[in-house]
Write a protein that holds these residues in place. Sequence first.
Motif, PDB file in Angstrom:
ATOM      1  N   HIS A   1       0.829  -1.198   0.000  1.00  0.00           N
ATOM      2  CA  HIS A   1       0.000   0.000   0.000  1.00  0.00           C
ATOM      3  C   HIS A   1       0.870   1.256   0.000  1.00  0.00           C
ATOM      4  O   HIS A   1       0.578   2.235  -0.701  1.00  0.00           O
ATOM      5  N   MET A   2       1.937   1.234   0.775  1.00  0.00           N
ATOM      6  CA  MET A   2       2.859   2.364   0.806  1.00  0.00           C
ATOM      7  C   MET A   2       3.449   2.619  -0.581  1.00  0.00           C
ATOM      8  O   MET A   2       3.537   3.767  -1.034  1.00  0.00           O
TER       9      MET A   2
ATOM     10  N   ASP B   1       0.783   3.985  -3.180  1.00  0.00           N
ATOM     11  CA  ASP B   1       0.375   5.366  -2.894  1.00  0.00           C
ATOM     12  C   ASP B   1       1.532   6.352  -2.980  1.00  0.00           C
ATOM     13  O   ASP B   1       1.296   7.567  -3.008  1.00  0.00           O
TER      14      ASP B   1
ATOM     15  N   SER C   1      -3.758   1.463  -9.269  1.00  0.00           N
ATOM     16  CA  SER C   1      -4.056   1.816  -7.881  1.00  0.00           C
ATOM     17  C   SER C   1      -5.466   1.382  -7.506  1.00  0.00           C
ATOM     18  O   SER C   1      -5.716   0.900  -6.397  1.00  0.00           O
TER      19      SER C   1
ATOM     20  N   HIS D   1      -6.250  -1.216  -4.062  1.00  0.00           N
ATOM     21  CA  HIS D   1      -6.851  -0.766  -2.810  1.00  0.00           C
ATOM     22  C   HIS D   1      -7.954  -1.684  -2.269  1.00  0.00           C
ATOM     23  O   HIS D   1      -7.906  -2.061  -1.084  1.00  0.00           O
TER      24      HIS D   1
ATOM     25  N   THR E   1      -3.822   1.296   6.247  1.00  0.00           N
ATOM     26  CA  THR E   1      -3.943   2.610   5.626  1.00  0.00           C
ATOM     27  C   THR E   1      -2.746   3.497   5.940  1.00  0.00           C
ATOM     28  O   THR E   1      -2.392   4.375   5.149  1.00  0.00           O
TER      29      THR E   1
ATOM     30  N   GLY F   1      -0.284   3.281   3.202  1.00  0.00           N
ATOM     31  CA  GLY F   1      -0.581   4.184   2.097  1.00  0.00           C
ATOM     32  C   GLY F   1      -0.234   5.628   2.417  1.00  0.00           C
ATOM     33  O   GLY F   1       0.280   6.362   1.576  1.00  0.00           O
ATOM     34  N   THR F   2      -0.519   6.023   3.657  1.00  0.00           N
ATOM     35  CA  THR F   2      -0.205   7.395   4.058  1.00  0.00           C
ATOM     36  C   THR F   2       1.290   7.652   4.039  1.00  0.00           C
ATOM     37  O   THR F   2       1.756   8.721   3.620  1.00  0.00           O
TER      38      THR F   2
END
Length: 419
Positions: free
Chosen positions: A32-33, A36, A124, A128, A152, A155-156
């Motif tokens: 996810h990282m 994003d 993407s 997700h 999450t 991702g942030t």
Amino acid sequence: MVGAEESGRLVTVGRRFEVVRNRPLLTLAVGHMTVDMYAGLLPMMYPLLAGKFALDLKTVGMVALAYGAGSSLSQPLFGWLADRHGTRYIGLALSWTAITFALLGFVPNFAVLVALAALSGIGSGAYHPMGALNASAVISEARRNSAMSIYTTGGTLGIATGPLIGVLTLGAFGLHGTIFMLIPGLLIAVVLLFEMRAIALRPRRTGGSPRLVPPPVPIGPISVVVGVMMLRAWSVFGLQAFIPIWYASMGYEPSFYGLLATTLVLANVIGAIGAGHLADRFGRRILIVGSTILSVPALLLFAQFPGSIAFVTAAAIGLLAASTTPLLLVTAQQLMVGRAGMASGLVLGLGFVMGAIGVPILGAVGDAHGIQNAMRLLALIAAASASVAAFLPSEELVRQFANRNSNALPAASLPTASS
């Protein structure tokens, strides 16, 4: 007696660290990282793209809209596919994003740029809902808020590191620096493909039995969840998209506004981890409603006082925005038991599409009335988000829906992590 108390404390501590010791969850968070990171890097390209193709703010926003629309509109579809066919090949979604994004710096004209941005967003969009579906399933229900916060947070962190990577690569190589973005994406994609052999979700089949139809979707509660996500995404996406252009127009160096954008997202990381733990103890609704209300003055201060003080207000905005995505995801998945992938796709997809549509709208406001006034508009959007959040279903109501829907579906029909 003392031994029993000590044993209880050890069990409690063990549960608190359950999420950070969960290898499948951490693998998904790293993926996810990475996916994003590309979204975080994209706004750093806008000043260079505006110079290359002579774009105004509204037209620059079309690039964000293309990427966001490719990601957002495809997420419900990929969520549906994940519910039906599993998530074994999630690594391919990351590799697709890496390849298409790396080509953005070499496009010959604006039309190709928009098309390629949309194609990159589709990768993407695939990652997700598949990742969120897995992240919810690889942990016990008691720690699900914390687990989704870890997922999450990955991702942030990606969005946070994107601007910093953009400062280095774009500063050294210009737009052609996007080619180096192939490396992290393809490497992590390979890791995911190997890891997902053990942790991917596959629907269990019952021999010869027809496919069971999940219970009806509670339209009212799920609409409120999606509505909050859409409005929150609009304010967050708008802020991330126009911080570089706003501060570049005021004469600040890329190192300044790159660090400012990273501060916003790193604060979100810290807040997300804390929000998941607090939600496990006190409930999701109170955190979501409270954070949306407090976001209004924070956004007003950020818009009103640019400069060094913005690092403080950006950090406050990041902390307050952190609770929204993971907690809304868990709520949607509980409301739509049997359709967890679709729930993730709806919340993320429609939220992201609103954010993507909102960027060119803010750009048009910025062209007509100045970027600072466009930033002030974000506070009004946050106020609207707080108004909608007041109608979120209570924890008890969400549990009732989850229990009722779970009872309507035999365990064999629910997706499980393959061993």
